[in-house]
Design a protein around this motif. Structure first.
Motif, short mmCIF file in Angstrom:
data_model
loop_
_atom_site.label_atom_id
_atom_site.label_comp_id
_atom_site.label_asym_id
_atom_site.label_seq_id
_atom_site.Cartn_x
_atom_site.Cartn_y
_atom_site.Cartn_z
N ALA A 38 -22.78 -22.65 20.07
CA ALA A 38 -23.08 -21.22 20.09
C ALA A 38 -23.01 -20.68 21.52
O ALA A 38 -22.47 -19.59 21.78
N GLY A 39 -23.54 -21.47 22.48
CA GLY A 39 -23.47 -21.05 23.88
C GLY A 39 -22.04 -21.01 24.39
O GLY A 39 -21.66 -20.10 25.13
N LEU A 90 -19.30 -20.48 22.62
CA LEU A 90 -18.63 -19.32 22.02
C LEU A 90 -19.10 -18.02 22.66
O LEU A 90 -18.31 -17.09 22.85
N TRP A 91 -20.39 -17.96 22.98
CA TRP A 91 -20.92 -16.77 23.64
C TRP A 91 -20.28 -16.57 25.01
O TRP A 91 -19.94 -15.44 25.40
N ARG A 92 -20.05 -17.68 25.73
CA ARG A 92 -19.43 -17.60 27.05
C ARG A 92 -17.90 -17.59 26.95
O ARG A 92 -17.23 -17.47 27.94
N ARG A 93 -17.39 -17.74 25.71
CA ARG A 93 -15.94 -17.83 25.48
C ARG A 93 -15.32 -18.91 26.38
O ARG A 93 -14.32 -18.69 27.05
N ARG A 121 -14.93 -20.77 32.51
CA ARG A 121 -16.24 -20.22 32.14
C ARG A 121 -17.15 -21.33 31.60
O ARG A 121 -16.70 -22.34 31.10
N GLY A 122 -18.46 -21.06 31.66
CA GLY A 122 -19.45 -21.94 31.04
C GLY A 122 -19.55 -23.34 31.59
O GLY A 122 -19.67 -24.29 30.81
#
Length: 357
Positions: free
Chosen positions: A89-90, A92-95, A42-43
């Protein structure tokens, strides 16, 4: 016959239930696979951005200086650290575990560059206190600025951007605290201790044939650097005061630094040729110590703020400082402390340092 139909129906239902069970099992297996590998896939955007941020800070010296892009990046390089919590923060949001790991690069580079500034390295016991201040040509109350500077307790006080109309005000207000002073063009030095061998330093404000055709007297009116010797109990101290050329962010031309860069080179050559054992440079250099344009100075002189300060010591602009372009650089003496003084009527903050032998 009815029994055969019922048996066939029961078999079909059993087969359907088995197929459904197999599908459910496959889905569960797939979910486990996604749960196991998903965080590392992810991310990807945050992974790329984190890597680029780290590489920019790590290799800032390799960034092209076309349009003075390299100088612009280096001026605000410490602020690159603000992107780290945003990217975190991004991530963590996308895990995204991979993005979190990628952030280790910019964090490590930033701490390597600036981590030492987060620790208070100041010590007491200075032999001499130095203050440098760009007093501002548009200062609405130069008398109040002079009184504030005199109250700072400085032994040696360097002023830049002196105007002809305000020079008399500073001389009058500082006369009691500083019986010795010298002024050359728009820069001056006030001292509690005797001065000698004072003179201007040519930092190439005028370039080209027109500048070469001007006499020394013509150039003296807007001279922006001087050299003098302060007589101390520990021996002579050579002091340079300089105000390098301004920089401009041009819509078409980019970050214009020609005058500043030319002056920095000339000043660096003067310092390199100076054989004084103890030397101090005070002034508004219109550049940070990260800026490659000041390499001729920073390679030969130590920053008092980096050696003995607490924090970044940003000095400009006074209302919301974002960069330290006012410097105290030394050679042959030991910085004991470095700090920023409260605002005056100038758009710069005064900077101070204590030094010892």
């Amino acid at each position: 016959m009815r029994q055969s139909v019922e048996t066939r129906t029961e078999r079909e239902q059993a087969g359907a239930e088995q197929t459904e069970g197999e599908q459910t099992g496959a889905e569960q297996t797939g979910d486990k696979a996604v749960g196991r590998w998903g965080p590392w896939k992810r991310g990807p955007v945050f992974v790329v951005l984190a890597s680029l941020l780290g590489l920019v800070m790590l290799g800032h010296g390799q960034i092209t200086d076309r349009g003075s892009l390299g100088s612009l990046v280096e001026t605000f390089l410490p602020w690159c650290g603000l992107f780290v919590p945003v990217l975190l923060a991004g991530a963590l949001w996308r895990r995204s575990a991979s993005a979190v790991v990628a952030l280790l690069l910019p964090v490590t580079v930033w701490l390597n560059l600036y981590g030492g500034l987060l620790v208070d390295k100041s010590h007491s016991g200075a032999d001499l206190t130095l203050v440098s201040h760009n007093v501002g040509a548009d200062n609405p109350d130069p008398a109040a600025t002079a009184r504030d500077l005199a109250a700072s307790g400085a032994d040696v006080l360097a002023l830049e951007e002196l105007t002809e109309q305000d020079r008399g005000t500073y001389e009058k207000e500082l006369a009691t605290a500083y019986p010795h002073h010298t002024v050359r063009g728009t820069v001056g030095l006030w001292s509690r201790l005797p001065l000698s061998d004072s003179g201007p330093v040519d930092i190439k404000q005028d370039a080209g044939p027109l500048g070469d055709a001007k006499s020394v007297d013509e150039k003296l009116g807007y001279n922006r650097a001087l050299r003098t010797t302060v007589t101390t109990d520990q021996g002579p101290l050579t002091v340079y005061v300089a105000h390098l050329g301004s920089v401009r962010l041009m819509p078409r031309g980019g970050f214009w630094t020609d005058s500043r860069d030319r002056g920095a080179q000339a000043l660096g050559e003067a310092v390199a040729a100076d054989r004084s054992e103890r030397l101090v440079l005070l002034g508004d250099l219109n550049g940070t110590t990260d800026d490659r344009a000041l390499a001729g100075l920073t390679s030969r002189l130590r920053s008092a703020q980096e050696a003995a300060g607490d924090g970044f010591g940003f000095s400009w602009p006074a209302r919301f400082p974002v960069a330290r372009i006012d410097q105290i650089l030394v050679r042959g003496v030991e910085p004991r402390s470095s700090w920023v003084l409260p605002a005056t009527g100038s758009d710069h903050l005064p900077v101070a340092a204590g030094i010892s032998w």
